[in-house]
Design a protein around this motif. Structure first.
Motif, mmCIF file in Angstrom:
data_model
loop_
_atom_site.group_PDB
_atom_site.id
_atom_site.type_symbol
_atom_site.label_atom_id
_atom_site.label_comp_id
_atom_site.label_asym_id
_atom_site.label_seq_id
_atom_site.Cartn_x
_atom_site.Cartn_y
_atom_site.Cartn_z
ATOM 1 N N GLY A 163 0.831 -1.202 0.000
ATOM 2 C CA GLY A 163 0.000 0.000 0.000
ATOM 3 C C GLY A 163 0.866 1.253 0.000
ATOM 4 O O GLY A 163 1.910 1.288 0.647
ATOM 5 N N ALA A 217 -6.099 -2.042 -6.203
ATOM 6 C CA ALA A 217 -7.139 -1.173 -5.617
ATOM 7 C C ALA A 217 -6.633 0.254 -5.518
ATOM 8 O O ALA A 217 -5.443 0.488 -5.305
ATOM 9 N N VAL A 218 -7.541 1.185 -5.704
ATOM 10 C CA VAL A 218 -7.253 2.608 -5.482
ATOM 11 C C VAL A 218 -8.408 3.168 -4.662
ATOM 12 O O VAL A 218 -9.573 2.867 -4.939
ATOM 13 N N ILE A 219 -8.078 3.955 -3.654
ATOM 14 C CA ILE A 219 -9.161 4.573 -2.858
ATOM 15 C C ILE A 219 -8.923 6.074 -2.707
ATOM 16 O O ILE A 219 -7.785 6.548 -2.818
ATOM 17 N N VAL A 270 -3.137 3.528 -2.970
ATOM 18 C CA VAL A 270 -3.187 2.403 -3.901
ATOM 19 C C VAL A 270 -2.679 1.141 -3.214
ATOM 20 O O VAL A 270 -1.906 1.211 -2.259
ATOM 21 N N ALA A 271 -3.102 0.000 -3.731
ATOM 22 C CA ALA A 271 -2.535 -1.284 -3.317
ATOM 23 C C ALA A 271 -2.118 -2.015 -4.585
ATOM 24 O O ALA A 271 -2.902 -2.136 -5.529
ATOM 25 N N LEU A 318 -8.188 -0.440 1.663
ATOM 26 C CA LEU A 318 -7.532 -1.008 0.483
ATOM 27 C C LEU A 318 -7.692 -2.530 0.467
ATOM 28 O O LEU A 318 -7.950 -3.137 -0.578
ATOM 29 N N SER A 319 -7.530 -3.153 1.632
ATOM 30 C CA SER A 319 -7.653 -4.606 1.719
ATOM 31 C C SER A 319 -9.077 -5.045 1.397
ATOM 32 O O SER A 319 -9.293 -6.040 0.696
ATOM 33 N N LYS A 356 -11.155 -3.525 -0.488
ATOM 34 C CA LYS A 356 -11.424 -3.330 -1.913
ATOM 35 C C LYS A 356 -10.662 -4.336 -2.779
ATOM 36 O O LYS A 356 -11.179 -4.818 -3.793
ATOM 37 N N VAL A 409 -3.075 -6.027 2.867
ATOM 38 C CA VAL A 409 -2.336 -4.839 2.404
ATOM 39 C C VAL A 409 -1.457 -4.318 3.536
ATOM 40 O O VAL A 409 -1.928 -4.140 4.661
#
Lengths: 746, 81
Positions: A45, A73-75, A111-112, A271-272, A274, A279
């Protein structure tokens, strides 16, 4: 609850310097810190941070980042629901901005990805359209009407009209007739002071590993001062039930208050969730400085009146604290601590909490007190100098003691300030000769301490050893102290006990390791858990002997008949009782749960000698002695370590450490290269003198010692430098350029 | 009746008083009745307060008994580092 009152006793193990349980693991690299956690399928992450001091986020386009290979993943802030509770919302928005970025370094997206390179590329691919807004980073500027407003609508009901919306809270403490007090003075001095924001400077950066499963359960491993509080914050932010989130605290490489909240943990969890994979996020040092919680910076005015013979007639302080972009929570403690060392008929402190475009403050040892006490103790020192008075005798003359109405309201019970001052007076350091160009400084310090929610389980193993489960990360030697107190109470060797720190699913709620509470409160709960186990073991012995449980007492680690009428039986040791526990009723364990009060306030006195190089402005600390009341030093090595550590952090605060902001509102020195903490070669051995004035609220007389030690150094150093240079110093840090300017150098 | 000392900036919610009298035998009653008697104190009580009872600070223990003639001081909710 009734307080667990101190009873005098001769200790057999408490007070000895036993080997620390974590030493070998730490020096061999075996200890598991936050960044050491791993999980199968783990993603990396990374967090994107705002490069502006204050900016509206007009849009965020993550499509290019999501399209990159390896990005899972992006948050952004929009992935989080808006918490109803103001406090939780602040914590969440500090972890990830929503709508507006409030300071340089504020997280705006994360991001992950499958590796660090992919994550870095993804951060670069995120497109954010900012509208840069006017900013303010100085507390005095932020208070002015017309200053850029950091957050609207945060003003408490106690703030008078006419201030900027950045002024969120106002406090006033004190008593007595100020006008009459100042009228009695032969000399009045008024001074203004400034202190810079400083960071706790823990060596271990924040790190965590989050794993959220598809059925809504989650595990979080992180370095923190309080895994239970992390669970509270994260479950609230994530909309989870607390029971479904298990938080495990790693070993911790320093916290000092800065790890009492969350910065990256909700981000890793989201992130995890998603990505559907674990992460891990590890902050860089740059991120630690820009986006975690330093202490407040301050601006203050102090006015004190004194008679010719050294009696303080009145004291007044106005403290203005900026705590970053969210409401500050330490101003009231600065106000309360400022004059706590003195017995005053007339005293008043006024406090103002102010928003600025800086990172949200976090606690830092005795939060709010050092900068307030610095200002007050500097003026007391100057009055002594002007009136030709001995600064230590003057403090003794005015010292708070049992029965003094404190400057923040309550009447003091037994306190140790006078004993601490007397110890300083009697110490050779106070009379040691100084050379030309050298100066000696003195300051008192104070902190409240508290107890809090605590839960301990003590398990008696069948081989006669004992396991203790407690819920507070060990940031200052608590595992050793807890084992020592259990050993003392049970009457078995320290080496037969192992204390571990439990995760949130293994024990009841424990407050954060803060407020200098753990040796006091967890120690108290451990003593009570040991007494609970002793009661059960005595009952087992009574069964075996066929006598009443009341006819058994516990002595030197064994059950013995209470008197001649109880019968003649040889003592049964803890090991003997434990060995047959299955046959006598099953496992034996002691428990205790409490919200502990009666922590007892703590005072300290620091003495220091310095030499100032008039060509460079550099200050060298020549000698430093700390005098502090510990109530009872359970493990003196650790108590001395706390006293030395507080002094060293205070020396850094006084001489070099500061958050430096440029005209653009960006932090200029987010590295240990440019943010100068003192290292071993900068320092003399910090001498320590432990006073033991028992705290009446603890069975062994323990007081917390973790925070008071950082309160006096600022003024002690400033007074010493002022004496060495002949110029009164009024701004921290006293870095070489600032000292040079003050003494008229170039 | 318990005499409760308030910190100075709360007096705007108590008609200028920094010491008020409340009928209470424990901390919870004290907070409830302070809030009823002086609604302007409710935001601060909601944010958090501690109580000093005869010089000993209680952070949140609702059922701490307040004996007659005790010294009771309302304080900000204790935090630390």
């Amino acid at each position: 609850m009734s307080l667990d009152e101190y009873t005098r006793r001769e200790f057999k193990q408490v007070g000895t310097r036993v080997r620390r349980p974590d030493g070998v693991d730490k020096v061999t690299g075996r200890a598991m810190y936050g960044a050491d956690a791993t999980a199968p399928g783990m993603l990396t992450g990374r967090i994107l941070r705002c490069p502006h001091a204050h900016a509206r986020i007009k849009s965020i386009d993550v499509s290019a980042a999501l399209a990159l290979k390896g990005v899972k993943a992006v948050i952004t802030g929009d992935d989080f629901a808006v918490p109803e509770d103001d406090f939780i919302r602040d914590v969440q928005e500090n972890c990830m901005a929503r709508g507006k970025a409030l300071y340089d370094g504020h997280a705006v997206a994360a991001v992950a990805a499958t590796d660090a390179a992919a994550a870095k590329a993804a951060l670069k691919a995120i497109k954010i359209d900012y509208e840069v807004l006017p900013h303010v980073t100085d507390v005095d500027e932020a208070m002015k009407p017309g200053a850029p407003v950091v957050q609207a609508g945060r003003v408490q009901e106690n703030v008078p009209k006419g201030y900027s919306e950045n002024v969120t809270a106002h406090f006033e403490f004190g008593h007595g007739d100020m006008e009459a007090g100042f009228a009695k003075a032969d000399k009045i001095i008024e001074r203004s002071f400034k202190t810079a924001a400083t960071h706790q400077g823990y060596i271990e950066p924040h790190a965590c590993l989050a794993s959220v499963t598809s059925d809504g359960k989650a595990d979080l491993w992180c370095c923190t001062q309080g895994q239970f509080y992390v669970r509270t914050l994260c479950s609230s932010i994530m909309g989870m039930e607390a029971s479904q989130l298990r938080v495990t605290a790693s070993e911790i490489g320093g916290g000092f208050g800065g790890k009492t909240t969350v910065f990256i943990e909700p981000v890793a969890l989201m992130l995890s969730k998603k990505a559907g994979r674990p992460v891990k996020i590890v902050m860089s040092r740059d991120e630690v400085f820009r986006a975690t919680g330093p202490t407040v910076s301050s601006s203050s005015d102090v006015k004190i009146g004194m008679t010719k013979d050294g009696r303080i007639t009145a004291g007044e302080a106005t403290l203005r604290y900026q705590g970053g972009a969210f409401p500050c929570g330490t101003t009231e403690f600065g106000c309360s601590a400022a004059f706590a060392a003195y017995d005053l008929e007339a005293v008043r402190t006024y406090g103002w909490s102010v928003l600025t475009n800086r990172p949200k403050e976090a606690a830092y040892r005795a939060p709010g007190a050092p900068m307030a006490v610095y200002a007050v103790e500097s003026v007391v020192d100057e009055l002594c100098l002007e009136l030709g008075l001995d600064p230590l005798e003057t403090r003794l003359k005015n010292a708070a003691r049992k029965g003094t109405k404190s400057s923040y309201g309550p009447t003091f019970p037994d306190i140790g300030l006078v004993a601490t001052l007397e110890a300083a007076k009697a110490h050779p350091h106070y009379k040691a000769p100084l050379k030309p160009g050298q100066g000696r400084g003195l300051s008192c310090g104070f902190w409240f301490n508290f107890g809090g929610n605590t839960c301990v389980s003590l398990n008696v193993n069948t081989d006669g050893t004992v396991g203790i489960t407690e819920g507070n990360p060990d940031i200052g030697g608590s595992r050793a102290s807890i084992s020592l107190m259990a050993a003392e109470e049970l009457g078995i060797p320290y080496e037969r006990i192992r204390t571990i720190v439990a995760d949130t699913s293994s024990l009841g709620y424990n407050d954060v390791t803060d407020g200098s509470r753990v040796t006091f409160a967890v120690g108290l709960a451990t003593i009570k858990a040991a007494r609970d186990a002793i009661k059960k073991m005595s009952a087992r012995a009574a069964k075996i002997w066929g006598i009443d449980p009341e006819a058994v007492e516990w002595k030197d680690g064994a059950a013995v008949p209470a008197g001649p009428n109880a019968g003649k039986f040889p003592p049964m040791s803890l090991a003997e009782i434990a060995a047959v526990s299955a046959e006598t009723g099953g496992p034996i364990a002691g428990h205790y749960e409490v919200n502990a009060d009666g922590a007892g306030v703590s005072f300290g006195v620091h003495l220091c000698d310095v030499e100032v190089d008039r060509e460079t402005g550099a200050t060298k600390v020549l000698r430093y002695t700390v005098f502090q009341d510990a109530g009872k030093a359970v493990h003196p090595d650790y108590v001395e370590g706390q006293m030395q550590g507080g002094a060293v952090q205070g020396i850094g605060w006084a001489l070099n450490e500061e958050y430096i902001y440029g005209p653009d509102g960006r932090l200029q020195n987010p590295t240990f290269l440019d943010y100068r903490v003192p290292v071993a070669s900068d320092l003399p051995m910090i001498e320590t003198v432990i006073l033991e004035i028992p705290n009446p609220g603890h069975p062994y007389g323990v007081r917390g010692v973790g925070e008071t030690g950082i309160v006096p150094p600022l003024a002690a150093l400033s007074n010493a430098v002022s004496h060495a240079t002949g110029v009164r110093m009024t701004e921290l840090p006293m870095s070489p350029p600032r000292v040079l300017k003050a003494i008229g150098g170039t | 009746m318990v005499k409760v000392l308030l910190w100075g900036s709360l007096r705007q919610a108590t008609d200028g008083l920094t010491e008020v009298e409340i009928e209470a035998t424990n901390f919870k009653q004290l907070l409830d009745r302070l809030g009823e008697a002086y609604p302007g104190l409710q935001p601060q009580i909601k944010r958090g307060v501690s109580m000093s009872l005869n010089g000993v600070i209680y952070r949140e223990a609702w059922f701490t008994e307040i004996p007659p003639d005790s010294e009771v001081v309302l304080m900000p909710y204790m935090t630390g580092g």
